[in-house]
Design an enzyme around this catalytic site. Structure first.
Site: not given
Ligand code: UFG
Length: 346
Positions: A128, A154, A158
């Site tokens: 990841s 997490y 990884k």
């Molecule tokens: N977000 C919102 N509202 C929501 C959900 C997410 O604004 O309801 C934002 C988050 O703050 C973030 C973006 O949308 O800025 C993406 O969020 P996600 O939860 O979809 O994905 P992440 O980037 O947090 O997570 C992803 C992978 C993880 C990994 C991570 C590494 O899903 O497994 O990237 O940074 F660990």
């Protein structure tokens, strides 16, 4: 090839099984069904009764995995099975280490003992971009040689497992019985198979695109943007959204390209970032639903902007994202959500 896919009943694992079966391989899918779904496994078994076998087991159950590796003469393992929520890993780190490391070592033990201790030939690991943690601005876009300092348990699971695999590959090299090892560091995986068979169904669901699609479907009254005061053009986080079929294509290319004795890590992301607001605009455009979006506080642990520098994977594997239009990514997910508003039956 004869391929074992761990985490086969999950979102990414099921898409991998589908592609490998379409390519004519024999596939054994392994999943403990803790978070995976039996429905996609049944669908794939119906389509490919002669080449797909599903085994319900923990990947740390070494005797069961070993028997499967031997019986099905598995040469290649694609290891997707893991717990994968950053927030949850902060709340229960030991559970994450037990699952993503201790159980995965159980899997490796089986891989090592298989075929009269000759071991398997190829191993591809779902790592990841969370292994990079917070990077300075001059490291964005992210190349594979960026420092790896995770900000969550997490991310550490990884990263630690990458190290464990490297040590295992070194042992195999020393024994003159080398293995081909690839570690693929995913950015944000999104969308679903464009034939409409498979989709994304997580409980709990925290990822941006599925949360937005559920809101468009009316399953949630509203959703929130987590932070609108980031130092980005529109104030929201920027991420690199790679279509799940392109992601799986990177695995197939690694399987076919990385040679016995090679150890390689690649980032898998399209090389372009989209802000949260751009994603929500896309979901509204594609779904035709103008759902309520609240402006909330920042979510702890979110990096400001993360997107890939795809130079290495392009040159070494000839991989390039085929789906780069975010509306196309969202449309593939929306089609499945609309057809399956309650997700998989089981
Ligand atoms: N977000 C919102 N509202 C929501 C959900 C997410 O604004 O309801 C934002 C988050 O703050 C973030 C973006 O949308 O800025 C993406 O969020 P996600 O939860 O979809 O994905 P992440 O980037 O947090 O997570 C992803 C992978 C993880 C990994 C991570 C590494 O899903 O497994 O990237 O940074 F660990």
């Amino acid at each position: 090839m004869q391929i074992l896919v761990t985490g086969a009943a999950g979102y990414i694992g099921s898409h991998a099984c589908q592609r490998l079966l379409a390519d004519g391989h024999h596939v054994v899918g392994l999943d403990n069904l803790h978070r995976g779904h039996i429905t996609p496994m049944n669908l794939l078994a119906q389509q490919h009764p002669d080449r797909f076998t599903f085994i319900q087991s923990d990947l740390g159950d070494t005797p069961t995995v070993l028997a499967a590796l031997n019986e099905h003469r598995i040469d290649t393992v694609l290891h997707f099975g893991a717990l994968a929520y950053v927030g949850e890993s902060v709340e229960d780190p030991l559970w994450y280490y037990r699952n993503n490391i201790a159980s995965a070592i159980g899997l490796l033990d089986a891989c090592d003992a298989a075929h009269d201790a000759k071991g398997i030939t190829r191993f591809i690991f779902s790592s990841s971009c969370a292994t990079y943690g917070d990077l300075p601005d001059d490291r964005i876009p992210v190349a594979e040689d960026a420092p790896q300092n995770p900000t969550s348990p997490y991310g550490y699971t990884k990263l630690h497992f990458e190290h464990i695999l490297r040590d295992y590959a070194t042992k195999r090299q020393r024994e003159n019985n080398p293995i081909a090892l690839t570690m693929l560091r995913y950015f944000n995986v999104a969308g679903s198979d464009r034939s409409g068979l498979l989709g994304e169904d997580h409980t709990p669901e925290t990822h941006l695109i599925p949360v937005a699609l559920n809101t468009a479907l009316g399953k949630r009254e509203s959703m929130s943007i987590f932070g609108t005061d980031y130092p980005t053009p529109d104030g929201t986080n920027i991420r690199d959204y790679v279509h799940v079929e392109d992601l799986i294509d990177a695995h197939v290319r690694a399987m076919n390209t990385i040679e016995i004795g090679q150890v390689e890590a690649f980032n898998v992301g399209i090389g372009k970032g989209y802000s949260v607001r751009e994603i929500l605009d896309s979901v509204k455009r594609v779904s035709g639903v103008d759902f309520p979006v609240l402006e909330g506080d920042r979510r702890a642990g979110d990096a400001i902007a993360l997107y890939n520098d795809p130079t290495k994977i392009k040159s070494a594997l000839g991989w390039d994202a085929q789906v780069t239009d975010i509306d196309e990514v969202v449309a593939s997910a929306w089609a499945w959500f609309k057809a399956n508003p309650n997700g998989y039956d089981d």
